[in-house]
Write a protein that holds these residues in place. Structure first.
Motif, short mmCIF file in Angstrom:
data_model
loop_
_atom_site.label_atom_id
_atom_site.label_comp_id
_atom_site.label_asym_id
_atom_site.label_seq_id
_atom_site.Cartn_x
_atom_site.Cartn_y
_atom_site.Cartn_z
N HIS A 1 35.26 27.56 40.43
CA HIS A 1 35.06 27.68 41.88
C HIS A 1 34.12 26.58 42.35
O HIS A 1 33.11 26.30 41.71
N GLY A 2 34.45 25.96 43.44
CA GLY A 2 33.54 24.98 44.04
C GLY A 2 33.73 23.57 43.51
O GLY A 2 33.19 22.63 44.07
N ARG A 3 34.51 23.41 42.44
CA ARG A 3 34.71 22.05 41.96
C ARG A 3 35.97 21.47 42.58
O ARG A 3 36.96 22.16 42.77
N ASP B 1 36.48 29.22 28.92
CA ASP B 1 35.32 30.09 28.69
C ASP B 1 34.73 29.84 27.31
O ASP B 1 33.51 29.91 27.11
N GLY B 2 35.61 29.56 26.33
CA GLY B 2 35.15 29.35 24.97
C GLY B 2 34.63 27.93 24.75
O GLY B 2 34.38 27.54 23.61
N GLU C 1 41.66 39.44 36.14
CA GLU C 1 40.57 39.57 37.12
C GLU C 1 39.39 38.67 36.74
O GLU C 1 38.83 37.97 37.57
N ASP C 2 39.03 38.67 35.46
CA ASP C 2 37.91 37.84 35.01
C ASP C 2 38.23 36.35 35.18
O ASP C 2 37.37 35.55 35.55
N ALA C 3 39.46 35.99 34.88
CA ALA C 3 39.85 34.58 35.03
C ALA C 3 39.68 34.14 36.48
O ALA C 3 39.11 33.09 36.77
N LEU C 4 40.13 34.98 37.41
CA LEU C 4 40.05 34.63 38.83
C LEU C 4 38.62 34.68 39.35
O LEU C 4 38.28 34.03 40.33
N ALA C 5 37.77 35.46 38.67
CA ALA C 5 36.37 35.54 39.09
C ALA C 5 35.66 34.21 38.83
O ALA C 5 34.71 33.86 39.51
N SER C 6 36.14 33.44 37.86
CA SER C 6 35.46 32.18 37.52
C SER C 6 36.21 30.93 37.98
O SER C 6 35.61 29.88 38.17
#
Ligand code: ADP
Ligand code: MG
Ligand code: ZN
Length: 504
Positions: free
Chosen positions: A228-230, A264-265, A11-16
């Protein structure tokens, strides 16, 4: 392999991030002979008994293209709504690996036989997603290495390797998608649905049995993430040779979570190949990915170009079977089942088996019931795909006929099916050997019913007083006494008859 990989929750991966996928599927054609020589493709032969100077790449040996291989490639291309090249060539893809004796793979590079197509796939909820096809091209399989002495079967830690060239030169069609964008959280589901649909299409065309567990169809899953958006794609990883529908979905899911953790890291994704591990559902690093230039592709000088006439292409187009998705929609109407049920049958590889069972005389509901119930369970338990179970659609149809005529009830039918799968013979033989006929002798049944009534006077009184629902206890007693070999519906009728009660 002890190193654990950092993962972000799905879920977190898809959120970003948005996943972008590319699927490369290799299909081994079912031709009798290899792509460029006359060697047999029959499985199971002695190692290296099906190899010749051409597929071993000996100096002076000359390849000749297999016409059925080309025809199959065109059929696949047409079924994928591709354009078919008027003229195209083979190319040498140069690299050294012991399982490739020629030191190059005969493939196609910038001139594929088919290009620019699409395949519509259906998701669990019934929605249709269009996957664009970049190309489908012809090439050949490599030999098979067996690494001996190591713990993992991989080359690392092995003491020596064995080589079998029987597979070297078997025709392959590689089907490559354009980047699949916009699937979002459903990317893994789309990947699985695409491979499932492609498998149905290949089987419908009759060009391969497309058995994934036998390596006749395998999928490389390319995956990258972008915030997202790129617009620009991120760097992809390529998980190689994934060989089941479930694994395709899991590999995509795992890579999404792994890429997100790296990004993320603040890290960077390396463009590399990766291996998927069935046991853990994870991937591990393979080799750093070559660029196309590394292969020094050049047109194959020993083969003539392939220039399929338009008449031939149109003839093949006219002979295409119904598209599997359209066929499933038609069958859904005929069988009266939901999109979800149809998807389960698709994933189980059951549709053709059910159709064949109906063709052999079974009604649709019974055919579905046995393949998706008892037989699917057996397949799962034994880790064998449905189509590989040692029972034929004709035999399943025979079992349904025995049930319909009242010789078997469901419980007995299950035992018959079990017997057939265990190799005890056909349905009639198993019935005979195991003594599985329903007790239909009315005299014997009536006696058993009377015995049950005598043994349960309280229940009998209730039924006499009109409490018909209590009959179940007596039916149960009779079924037990006859070791399940009675027709429960007939027993109930007899119970009510003997007690002077009527249903409803
Ligand atoms: P290669 O043979 O080097 O793997 P191909 O072009 O044959 O290259 O296949 C690459 C696959 O990956 C194609 O399906 C392509 O659409 C897809 N792809 C290319 N770039 C990306 C990316 N950045 N992220 C995800 N998929 C990609
Ligand atoms: Mg690739
Ligand atoms: Zn050969």
């Amino acid at each position: 392999m002890t190193a654990t990989t950092d993962l972000v929750s799905y879920e977190d991966a898809l959120a970003s991030y948005d996943p972008v996928m590319g699927l490369e599927v290799h299909v081994e054609l079912g031709t009798k002979t290899k792509m460029f020589c006359g060697c047999s493709t029959e499985l199971g032969a002695e190692p290296n008994s099906q190899a010749c100077p051409t597929c071993l790449g000996m100096p002076g040996a000359l390849p000749v293209v297999n016409a059925i291989g080309v025809e199959s490639a065109i059929k696949i291309g047409l079924a994928l709504h591709c354009e078919i090249a008027e003229w195209c060539r083979f190319a040498r893809k140069n690299y050294f690996y012991p399982d490739m004796p020629k030191n190059f793979q005969t493939s196609q590079y910038d001139e594929p036989i088919a290009f620019n197509g699409y395949l519509d796939v259906q998701l669990e909820d019934g929605e249709v997603f269009r996957v664009e096809i970049e190309r489908a091209h012809m090439e050949e399989d490599t030999g098979k290495s067996t690494h001996v002495g190591g713990a993992t079967g991989r080359i690392h830690g092995a003491s020596h390797s064995l080589l079998d060239y029987n597979r070297a030169g078997i025709p392959l069609i590689e089907i490559v998608t354009k980047p699949i964008e916009g699937a979002g959280e459903r990317a893994p589901e789309v990947a699985k649905a695409y491979v499932a649909e492609l498998r149905e299409l290949i089987k419908a065309l009759g060009v391969s049995e497309a058995r994934m567990e036998m390596g006749q169809m395998r999928c490389d899953v390319n995956l990258s993430l972008r915030p997202h958006g790129r617009e620009k794609f991120g760097t992809r990883s390529e998980t190689k040779n994934v060989n089941s529908l479930r694994s395709v979905e899991r590999a995509a899911r795992f890579e999404i979570q792994r890429h997100a953790a790296v990004l993320d890291g603040g890290g960077t994704i390396i463009q590399e190949t990766r291996h998927f591990h069935e046991d853990t559902g994870s991937t591990t690093s393979g080799r750093v990915k070559e660029e196309a230039e590394d292969y020094r592709y050049f047109p194959e000088p020993d083969l003539v170009p392939v220039a399929p006439s338009r008449e031939w292409v149109e003839e093949l187009r006219a002979g295409l079977p119904e598209q599997p998705l359209a066929r499933r929609n038609r069958l859904r109407e005929e069988w009266g089942v939901s999109a979800h049920d149809m998807q389960s049958m698709l994933n189980a590889g059951a549709i053709d088996l059910i159709v064949a069972t109906i063709d052999a005389g079974a009604d649709a509901a019974s055919a579905r019931k046995w393949w998706m119930g008892e037989l699917a369970r057996t397949a799962n338990e034994t880790g064998v795909p449905l189509e590989a179970l040692p029972i034929t659609p004709e035999q399943v149809a025979r079992v349904t006929a025995l049930v319909a005529e009242g010789s078997l009830n469901d419980k007995l039918a299950r035992q018959v099916i079990e017997g057939v799968v265990k190799g005890e013979g056909g349905p009639d033989e198993v019935v005979e050997k195991r003594g599985l006929k329903v007790v239909s002798d009315e005299g014997a049944l009536t006696a058993a019913v009377d015995e049950a009534i005598a043994a349960n006077p309280g229940v009998a009184d209730k039924i006499r007083a009109g409490k018909v629902a209590a009959a179940g206890a007596l039916v149960g007693a009779v079924m037990k006494a006859t070791r399940g070999q009675a027709d429960a519906a007939r027993v109930k009728e007899l119970v009510l008859e003997r007690l002077g009660a009527t249903e409803g």
